[in-house]
Design an enzyme around this catalytic site. Structure first.
Site, PDB file in Angstrom:
ATOM      1  N   ASP A   1       0.855  -1.177   0.000  1.00  0.00           N
ATOM      2  CA  ASP A   1       0.000   0.000   0.000  1.00  0.00           C
ATOM      3  C   ASP A   1       0.897   1.236   0.000  1.00  0.00           C
ATOM      4  O   ASP A   1       1.731   1.393   0.888  1.00  0.00           O
ATOM      5  CB  ASP A   1      -0.883  -0.035   1.249  1.00  0.00           C
ATOM      6  N   GLN A  44      -3.568  -3.506  12.785  1.00  0.00           N
ATOM      7  CA  GLN A  44      -4.996  -3.467  12.478  1.00  0.00           C
ATOM      8  C   GLN A  44      -5.474  -4.829  11.988  1.00  0.00           C
ATOM      9  O   GLN A  44      -4.679  -5.684  11.607  1.00  0.00           O
ATOM     10  CB  GLN A  44      -5.297  -2.393  11.438  1.00  0.00           C
ATOM     11  N   GLU A  65     -10.925   8.300  13.890  1.00  0.00           N
ATOM     12  CA  GLU A  65     -11.169   7.334  12.820  1.00  0.00           C
ATOM     13  C   GLU A  65     -10.827   5.936  13.316  1.00  0.00           C
ATOM     14  O   GLU A  65      -9.734   5.694  13.798  1.00  0.00           O
ATOM     15  CB  GLU A  65     -10.318   7.668  11.594  1.00  0.00           C
ATOM     16  N   SER A 121     -10.876   2.524   7.860  1.00  0.00           N
ATOM     17  CA  SER A 121     -10.901   2.985   6.471  1.00  0.00           C
ATOM     18  C   SER A 121     -11.255   1.773   5.624  1.00  0.00           C
ATOM     19  O   SER A 121     -10.644   0.719   5.783  1.00  0.00           O
ATOM     20  CB  SER A 121      -9.531   3.547   6.073  1.00  0.00           C
ATOM     21  N   ASP A 128     -14.730   6.296   5.567  1.00  0.00           N
ATOM     22  CA  ASP A 128     -14.119   6.122   6.885  1.00  0.00           C
ATOM     23  C   ASP A 128     -15.188   6.078   7.967  1.00  0.00           C
ATOM     24  O   ASP A 128     -16.154   6.846   7.922  1.00  0.00           O
ATOM     25  CB  ASP A 128     -13.173   7.287   7.207  1.00  0.00           C
ATOM     26  N   ARG A 184       5.245   2.668   9.834  1.00  0.00           N
ATOM     27  CA  ARG A 184       5.073   3.868   9.025  1.00  0.00           C
ATOM     28  C   ARG A 184       6.012   4.945   9.564  1.00  0.00           C
ATOM     29  O   ARG A 184       5.679   5.716  10.462  1.00  0.00           O
ATOM     30  CB  ARG A 184       3.620   4.330   9.033  1.00  0.00           C
TER      31      ARG A 184
END
Length: 345
Positions: free
Chosen positions: A57, A126, A259, A262, A246, A111
């Site tokens: 991704d 996640q 959030e 997604s 979202d 990340r």
């Protein structure tokens, strides 16, 4: 480093030991509910993938993946995943998952370019999930039905936590509200996307914002989305574009929108070509993943990611994701958090 939110008079409702027990409670219960609701079975997922295949991704296209050479492959480079959005679709095809069923997995990512704050960490965990759908199910109504099922699993998890810990009280509304990002812009044209999210989430308690990735009437995106997994450009019956979005909730501990997921209906061949062209990424058509999709070797699907640490944070009423997961934080942030009553793991 992004701005740190320090709620006034914050005090953790659970000590370190009960927090760890609560994390396990939330994760075990929610993933079982998610699996049952969407008819998913668990699969094993990679921590890294080969560079140059188009499988990783690329998020907004600016984030740098963590890369390393592999000695036994002649120093060819691998990338630590940002998410498994495209890998899952390849897995659906490989396992020949039938329509109406799917997979979920524990996704662990790094990340390195994340701006660190109460909600964002270098380490992302996640539940990544993906399910096979029919051509007829590529609609907003079907997307909304799946969103309601996921939100129902979140509310059942919240109730379970409140049954285990008397001092944690439920706060989520019964229903989730749906709104398109274009409609949200029209309501609050002078606000930034994040400010619009806060407004609508505070009003309804839980909201699904549809249409994330394409440019809105003001020429700006509500938020970024890669062109090769979510379908954010297909026109729908209401005249707007987008089959993704979202899930956000209003979080009273931080007094802001958070959030939790997604997700979206994934691109078909036509949407992929359209979105690659819009983003100026036509060179990706030659990559392995994109060739598989363009040659009709991948099923139509819907999928998304649900933050594990973030869901645990909300369910256990914590003020910082670092109270849930072990990661690296600036020394100044650790000091400020400790003084504010939210010591980081």
């Amino acid at each position: 480093m992004a701005q740190l939110l320090k709620p006034a008079d914050y005090k953790a409702l659970l000590d370190a030991r009960k927090t760890e027990q609560g994390i396990k409670l939330v994760k075990d219960f929610f993933q079982q509910n998610l699996s049952t609701e969407l008819r998913l079975h668990r699969v094993t997922a990679p921590l890294f993938v080969m560079q140059g295949l188009g499988i990783n991704d690329n998020l907004n296209g600016t984030e740098r993946p963590v890369t390393f050479p592999i000695k036994d492959l002649g120093d060819r480079k691998a990338e630590v995943v940002h998410s498994l959005a495209k890998w899952k679709r390849l897995s659906l095809a490989e396992q020949q998952i039938p329509e109406g069923f799917g997979i979920y997995t524990d996704m662990n990512a790094i990340r390195a370019d994340e701006e660190l704050d109460n909600l964002h960490s270098l380490y992302v965990d996640q539940w990544d999930w993906e399910a096979v759908i029919t051509r007829e199910q590529r609609t907003i109504d079907f997307l909304k039905d799946v969103v309601r099922r996921i939100y129902g699993a979140i509310r059942r998890t919240e109730f379970l936590v409140s049954e285990h810990y008397d001092n944690i009280k439920p706060f989520l509304p019964r229903d989730i509200h749906f709104i398109h990002s274009e409609e949200l812009l029209a309501m609050y044209p002078d606000l930034s996307p994040k400010e619009r999210e806060d407004k609508i989430a505070k009003e309804y308690g839980a909201v699904f914002i549809i249409g994330i990735g394409g440019k809105l009437a003001n020429g700006e995106k509500h938020d970024g989305r890669s062109p090769d997994y979510d379908d954010w450009s297909t026109p729908t019956a209401d005249g707007r574009r987008g089959l993704n979005g979202d899930i956000l909730i209003w979080y009273p501990v931080l007094n802001r929108a958070v959030e939790l997921s997604s997700m979206g209906i994934r691109v078909d061949k036509e949407a992929l070509l359209r979105q690659l062209d819009i983003c100026g990424d036509n060179d990706r058509k030659e990559l392995y993943f994109h060739q598989q999709l363009l040659n009709d070797k991948l099923p139509l699907s819907i999928g998304g990611g649900i933050g594990q640490s973030r869901l645990c944070m909300v369910m256990l009423h914590k003020a910082h994701v670092g109270e849930i997961q072990a990661s690296i934080w600036p020394d100044e942030m650790r000091k400020e958090c400790k003084e504010a009553g939210m010591p980081l793991i």
